[in-house]
Design a protein around this motif. Structure first.
Motif, mmCIF file in Angstrom:
data_model
loop_
_atom_site.group_PDB
_atom_site.id
_atom_site.type_symbol
_atom_site.label_atom_id
_atom_site.label_comp_id
_atom_site.label_asym_id
_atom_site.label_seq_id
_atom_site.Cartn_x
_atom_site.Cartn_y
_atom_site.Cartn_z
ATOM 1 N N THR A 219 0.992 -1.070 -0.062
ATOM 2 C CA THR A 219 0.134 0.031 0.132
ATOM 3 C C THR A 219 0.966 0.987 0.147
ATOM 4 O O THR A 219 2.028 1.115 -0.331
ATOM 5 C CB THR A 219 -0.940 -0.102 1.156
ATOM 6 O OG1 THR A 219 -1.733 1.161 1.160
ATOM 7 C CG2 THR A 219 -0.299 -0.136 2.498
ATOM 8 N N ASP A 226 -5.659 2.207 6.999
ATOM 9 C CA ASP A 226 -6.926 1.973 6.462
ATOM 10 C C ASP A 226 -6.766 0.519 5.719
ATOM 11 O O ASP A 226 -7.597 -0.519 5.683
ATOM 12 C CB ASP A 226 -7.395 2.825 5.345
ATOM 13 C CG ASP A 226 -7.817 3.927 5.975
ATOM 14 O OD1 ASP A 226 -8.182 4.080 7.121
ATOM 15 O OD2 ASP A 226 -8.212 5.143 5.203
ATOM 16 N N THR A 227 -5.558 0.069 5.198
ATOM 17 C CA THR A 227 -5.218 -1.051 4.508
ATOM 18 C C THR A 227 -5.163 -2.181 5.675
ATOM 19 O O THR A 227 -5.719 -3.436 5.271
ATOM 20 C CB THR A 227 -3.975 -1.028 3.716
ATOM 21 O OG1 THR A 227 -3.958 0.031 2.814
ATOM 22 C CG2 THR A 227 -3.429 -2.452 3.171
ATOM 23 N N ARG A 230 -8.483 -2.961 6.530
ATOM 24 C CA ARG A 230 -9.484 -3.539 5.624
ATOM 25 C C ARG A 230 -9.047 -5.148 5.358
ATOM 26 O O ARG A 230 -10.035 -5.897 5.156
ATOM 27 C CB ARG A 230 -9.200 -2.774 4.220
ATOM 28 C CG ARG A 230 -10.101 -3.203 2.981
ATOM 29 C CD ARG A 230 -9.713 -2.518 1.657
ATOM 30 N NE ARG A 230 -8.557 -2.828 1.499
ATOM 31 C CZ ARG A 230 -7.528 -1.831 1.365
ATOM 32 N NH1 ARG A 230 -7.968 -0.447 1.745
ATOM 33 N NH2 ARG A 230 -6.502 -2.221 0.857
ATOM 34 N N GLU A 231 -7.802 -5.025 5.346
ATOM 35 C CA GLU A 231 -7.402 -6.577 5.087
ATOM 36 C C GLU A 231 -7.318 -7.372 6.452
ATOM 37 O O GLU A 231 -6.956 -8.609 6.363
ATOM 38 C CB GLU A 231 -6.008 -6.539 4.342
ATOM 39 C CG GLU A 231 -5.737 -5.813 3.113
ATOM 40 C CD GLU A 231 -6.626 -6.469 1.951
ATOM 41 O OE1 GLU A 231 -7.044 -7.536 2.225
ATOM 42 O OE2 GLU A 231 -6.904 -5.522 1.104
ATOM 43 N N ARG A 232 -7.523 -6.782 7.396
ATOM 44 C CA ARG A 232 -7.502 -7.377 8.787
ATOM 45 C C ARG A 232 -6.251 -8.086 9.173
ATOM 46 O O ARG A 232 -6.133 -9.204 9.564
ATOM 47 C CB ARG A 232 -8.669 -8.680 8.739
ATOM 48 C CG ARG A 232 -10.017 -8.115 8.797
ATOM 49 C CD ARG A 232 -11.150 -9.092 8.856
ATOM 50 N NE ARG A 232 -12.387 -8.447 8.616
ATOM 51 C CZ ARG A 232 -13.447 -9.159 8.821
ATOM 52 N NH1 ARG A 232 -13.690 -10.426 8.898
ATOM 53 N NH2 ARG A 232 -14.814 -8.508 8.690
#
Length: 269
Positions: A219, A226-227, A230-232
């Motif tokens: 990223t 946020d990444t 989002r990707e946990r």
């Protein structure tokens, strides 16, 4: 320092590497096989512990960031006691004993007890994780050096000046490799941006590096937090910040981790 005393035992601090047993050094494998007592961190997988002699005593002394851990002072006392009892002790640690592994503290405690330990290096997660993505830590066109950092501040030790580190990395063209930074990822991101590191700076996050359950995402610094959400992605992970990440090739989209992937079997995150 106390005057060394005669002991019949020995102590070896062994780096178990990032998780893949095939990344152990030959010296590490020999030390594990010869041990009569192994004091094993949580970040060491069962495949590596299985290299021990069937008659060896395995003592789990888990230490993992953000979780309840065996007190360091207890581990040091146990090491000394086992050596004095004549045991061949191996202190088995994930990664490398001298890179965020408290190896320096343990060597000091052993020497104060009159015991001279042997240290066997292991491949640290901060090197193994980017390598898994085809990312070098230094590159003549992108980075003149690398800083290995912890994202976990020591209690009472003050806060890391991420803005200063961001400015330094930007001006000196350095790669930042951040261990144990997942909980503080937002603060790290904000600090590096405040220091002048551009929002478009490439970033890679690698979880469970070198294991079958490895997950990763590439990223930018501006989208780091946020990444991760989002990707946990979670600990144990390594965060790599810098233009060297541009060399990452065609990464698969991060997906759900396999059900049998235990937290804490690879390098510190």
């Amino acid at each position: 320092m106390n005057t060394p005393t005669h002991t019949t035992g020995s102590c070896t601090l062994v780096g178990a590497g990032p998780g893949d047993p095939e990344l152990l050094t030959l010296k590490a494998a020999r030390a594990i096989a010869a041990a009569t007592v192994l004091l094993v961190d949580d970040l060491v997988g069962d495949d590596i512990v299985a290299l021990a002699s069937p008659g060896a005593r395995i003592v789990r002394v888990g230490k993992r960031g953000g979780c309840r851990s065996t007190p360091q002072e207890f581990i040091e006392r146990l090491m000394v006691a086992e050596v004095r009892a004549g045991e061949a002790v191996v202190r088995l640690k994930g990664g490398d004993p001298f890179i965020f592994g408290r190896g320096g503290e343990e060597v000091q405690a052993l020497r104060q007890a009159g015991i001279e330990p042997v240290v066997v290096n292991g491949i640290t997660a901060g090197l193994a994780a980017p390598t898994q993505l085809g990312v070098p830590l230094t590159h003549r066109a992108h980075a003149q050096g690398v800083l290995l950092l912890t994202g976990h501040s020591q209690s009472g030790g003050g806060q890391t000046d991420w803005a200063l580190l961001g400015a330094t990395a930007h001006q000196a063209r350095l790669t930042l490799v951040i261990y144990m930074g997942m909980r503080g990822a937002r603060q790290i991101q904000q600090g590096l941006l405040a220091g002048g590191l551009p929002a478009h700076t490439p970033v890679a996050v690698v979880q469970h590096a070198t294991l079958a359950c490895q997950r990763s995402a590439v990223t930018t610094l501006g989208a780091l937090h946020d990444t991760i959400a989002r990707e946990r992605l979670a600990s144990p992970s390594v965060i790599v910040v810098g233009d060297v990440v541009r060399g990452a090739q065609a990464l698969a989209e991060a997906g759900p981790a396999p059900a049998d992937c235990r937290a804490g079997v690879t390098g510190r995150g």
